[in-house]
Design a protein around this motif. Sequence first.
Motif, short mmCIF file in Angstrom:
data_model
loop_
_atom_site.label_atom_id
_atom_site.label_comp_id
_atom_site.label_asym_id
_atom_site.label_seq_id
_atom_site.Cartn_x
_atom_site.Cartn_y
_atom_site.Cartn_z
N ASP A 22 0.81 -1.22 0.00
CA ASP A 22 0.00 0.00 0.00
C ASP A 22 0.84 1.28 0.00
OD1 ASP A 22 -2.30 -1.53 0.08
OD2 ASP A 22 -2.20 -1.72 2.27
N ARG A 23 2.17 1.13 -0.08
CA ARG A 23 3.03 2.32 0.03
C ARG A 23 3.39 2.91 -1.32
NH1 ARG A 23 7.07 1.71 5.19
NH2 ARG A 23 5.54 0.76 6.58
N GLY A 24 3.14 2.18 -2.39
CA GLY A 24 3.50 2.69 -3.72
C GLY A 24 4.99 2.65 -3.98
N VAL A 25 5.68 1.67 -3.36
CA VAL A 25 7.12 1.53 -3.61
C VAL A 25 7.40 0.15 -4.20
CG1 VAL A 25 7.68 3.03 -1.66
CG2 VAL A 25 7.68 0.55 -1.34
N SER A 26 8.46 0.06 -4.99
CA SER A 26 8.91 -1.23 -5.53
C SER A 26 10.38 -1.38 -5.20
CB SER A 26 8.79 -1.27 -7.05
OG SER A 26 7.50 -1.57 -7.44
N MET A 27 10.74 -2.58 -4.74
CA MET A 27 12.13 -2.78 -4.32
C MET A 27 12.82 -3.81 -5.21
SD MET A 27 13.46 -2.87 -0.49
CE MET A 27 15.08 -3.44 0.00
N VAL A 28 14.07 -3.53 -5.56
CA VAL A 28 14.89 -4.47 -6.33
C VAL A 28 16.08 -4.86 -5.47
CG1 VAL A 28 16.27 -4.80 -8.42
CG2 VAL A 28 14.22 -3.37 -8.50
N PHE A 29 16.27 -6.16 -5.32
CA PHE A 29 17.32 -6.64 -4.42
C PHE A 29 18.56 -7.10 -5.19
CE2 PHE A 29 13.19 -7.42 -2.57
CZ PHE A 29 13.32 -6.95 -1.27
N GLN A 30 19.62 -7.34 -4.42
CA GLN A 30 20.85 -7.89 -5.01
C GLN A 30 20.60 -9.28 -5.58
OE1 GLN A 30 24.16 -7.83 -2.29
NE2 GLN A 30 25.34 -9.27 -3.52
N SER A 31 19.89 -10.12 -4.80
CA SER A 31 19.50 -11.43 -5.32
C SER A 31 18.25 -11.19 -6.14
CB SER A 31 19.19 -12.37 -4.17
OG SER A 31 18.12 -11.85 -3.43
N TYR A 32 18.20 -11.72 -7.34
CA TYR A 32 17.12 -11.32 -8.25
C TYR A 32 15.76 -11.85 -7.81
CZ TYR A 32 21.60 -11.46 -10.57
OH TYR A 32 22.92 -11.35 -10.84
N ALA A 33 15.80 -12.98 -7.07
CA ALA A 33 14.55 -13.56 -6.54
C ALA A 33 13.47 -13.71 -7.61
CB ALA A 33 14.04 -12.71 -5.37
N LEU A 34 13.85 -14.31 -8.76
CA LEU A 34 12.85 -14.59 -9.80
C LEU A 34 12.27 -15.98 -9.54
CD1 LEU A 34 14.88 -13.40 -12.93
CD2 LEU A 34 13.22 -12.11 -11.57
N TYR A 35 11.01 -16.17 -9.98
CA TYR A 35 10.42 -17.51 -9.86
C TYR A 35 10.98 -18.38 -10.99
CZ TYR A 35 7.08 -15.08 -6.87
OH TYR A 35 6.52 -14.34 -5.88
N PRO A 36 11.66 -19.49 -10.64
CA PRO A 36 12.37 -20.28 -11.67
C PRO A 36 11.43 -20.97 -12.66
CG PRO A 36 12.54 -21.35 -9.51
CD PRO A 36 11.88 -20.02 -9.28
N HIS A 37 10.21 -21.29 -12.24
CA HIS A 37 9.31 -22.05 -13.11
C HIS A 37 8.51 -21.14 -14.03
CE1 HIS A 37 7.13 -20.85 -9.54
NE2 HIS A 37 6.00 -20.95 -10.23
N LEU B 96 13.58 -1.88 -21.19
CA LEU B 96 14.76 -2.60 -20.69
C LEU B 96 15.45 -3.42 -21.78
CD1 LEU B 96 13.12 -3.72 -17.37
CD2 LEU B 96 15.04 -2.16 -17.53
N GLN B 97 14.92 -3.35 -22.99
CA GLN B 97 15.47 -4.10 -24.13
C GLN B 97 15.57 -5.60 -23.86
OE1 GLN B 97 19.07 -2.01 -25.09
NE2 GLN B 97 17.98 -0.09 -25.23
N ILE B 98 14.49 -6.17 -23.34
CA ILE B 98 14.48 -7.61 -23.10
C ILE B 98 13.26 -8.26 -23.78
CG2 ILE B 98 15.87 -7.68 -20.99
CD1 ILE B 98 13.27 -7.58 -19.37
N THR B 99 12.71 -7.60 -24.77
CA THR B 99 11.53 -8.15 -25.45
C THR B 99 11.80 -9.55 -25.99
OG1 THR B 99 10.96 -5.89 -26.06
CG2 THR B 99 9.81 -7.63 -27.23
N HIS B 100 13.00 -9.76 -26.53
CA HIS B 100 13.33 -11.06 -27.11
C HIS B 100 13.50 -12.16 -26.07
CE1 HIS B 100 17.05 -9.17 -25.91
NE2 HIS B 100 17.71 -10.30 -26.07
N LEU B 101 13.47 -11.78 -24.78
CA LEU B 101 13.68 -12.78 -23.73
C LEU B 101 12.39 -13.16 -23.01
CD1 LEU B 101 16.83 -11.15 -22.05
CD2 LEU B 101 16.79 -12.97 -23.77
N LEU B 102 11.26 -12.55 -23.42
CA LEU B 102 10.03 -12.68 -22.64
C LEU B 102 9.57 -14.12 -22.42
CD1 LEU B 102 7.93 -9.58 -23.82
CD2 LEU B 102 8.81 -10.04 -21.52
N ASP B 103 9.88 -15.02 -23.37
CA ASP B 103 9.41 -16.40 -23.23
C ASP B 103 10.41 -17.33 -22.56
OD1 ASP B 103 7.00 -15.78 -24.42
OD2 ASP B 103 7.83 -16.03 -26.45
N ARG B 104 11.56 -16.79 -22.20
CA ARG B 104 12.58 -17.64 -21.57
C ARG B 104 12.32 -17.80 -20.07
NH1 ARG B 104 18.52 -16.11 -23.75
NH2 ARG B 104 17.99 -15.92 -25.96
N LYS B 105 12.90 -18.88 -19.53
CA LYS B 105 12.89 -19.07 -18.07
C LYS B 105 14.18 -18.46 -17.51
CE LYS B 105 9.26 -22.01 -17.60
NZ LYS B 105 9.34 -23.45 -17.88
#
Length: 376
Positions: free
Chosen positions: A75-90, A122-131
């Motif tokens: 509810d604060r309107g903030v987004s945080m980016v960490f050192q570890s990317y913490a992406l969902y692998p699946h 971010l120039q990652i359009t070509h990566l959108l379908d990758r894991k």
Amino acid sequence: MGELVLRNVVKTYGEGPQIIQGIDLHIPDGQFTVFVGPSGCGKSTMLRMIAGLEEVSGGDILIDGIRVNDLQPVDRGVSMVFQSYALYPHMTVAQNMGFSLKLSGKSKREVSEVVGRAAEILQITHLLDRKPKALSGGQRQRVAIGRAIVRKPRVFLFDEPLSNLDAALRVQMRIELAKLHRELGTTMIYVTHDQVEAMTLGEQIVVFNKGKIEQTGAPLDLYDRPANRFVGGFIGSPQMNMLAATVVAHNGVQTVLALAGVSHRIALTGRPDRALNGELTLGVRAEHLSVGPVDEGIAARVELVEHLGDVSILHARLDGMAHAIALKLDKKDAQYEPGERIGIKVPSSSVTLFDAKGEAVVFEHRAVGENVRAVV
Ligand SMILES: Nc1ncnc2c1ncn2[C@@H]1O[C@H](COP(=O)(O)OP(=O)(O)O)[C@@H](O)[C@H]1O
Ligand SMILES: [Mg+2]
């Protein structure tokens, strides 16, 4: 909008000491602010309190004038980016980036539109379908940033997001982050322990030390006018040379200093803004020192010359002084061998004098005579 105000913010864990000791800070809407300081000084803790991931022990955090201390992170309107990317692998890149939008009930079309736009930026359009496992470290970090962008926050929070990348990629990503900030115009707070990163990215730099702010300012303000010894030593590479000094004479217009261990005198012009008692420190940047014959200047012995290509760093030890001093020289002026005797010239301008407490002394220049040498 994304204006942030911190008012006397304090953090303690249980009965422990104050990790954050009363931070007051104003970050205007749209500014790129960097929190920099040595490891363990409380940068991440401060950022996590802004994000709502850590409870505030005292004081107020306001975003656009609204106290957010008790608001949930979402509810604060903030987004945080960490050192570890913490992406969902699946999940694919697109799914990773769109996940929070999907959770908030946005339609498929809306999600894919917003994700598509962020991917373009971010120039990652070509990566959108990758894991994630099929991405490099830099690409993964871009996805993590993309995930923050799609939420259209009022404030971006970055906690050492480039630390896992190799040096070349870090430089490239810094440039892209600065560009991203220009394109989005959104407030960004970026935490790093790396003063070079702070200097290249920050419009405003906040120097933290032991849970307190040492100084806030634009990069060159901090470099040229450090408020104290800590900032002088922390910002800049090689470190500012710190020479012990005492006042041997002063007349209100000029202050004559003796450097510890050497017979040399240095006269500073102007009226100091305080009484100068006890052990002082003269701070001199490596690029402001010059070198000449041993009988012209402070006698020293060359210890090492680092030839970096564009410039050379000469490390020397002053006679009668325990620690080494660094000079930044043109390579043509740095043709010395270890062991050679040299004379180091300390300028009387471009130096910073720190009082016995380590605070920078300000010299007022009012109708001051130029003839410094006559006093020495
Ligand atoms: N959960 C915790 N409990 C107790 N102390 C903590 C906790 N998290 C961080 N600290 C302490 O707070 C201080 C600041 O940590 P941190 O904000 O991570 O520093 P930085 O990000 O500047 O390296 C450190 O001394 C750390 O040990
Ligand atoms: Mg940290």
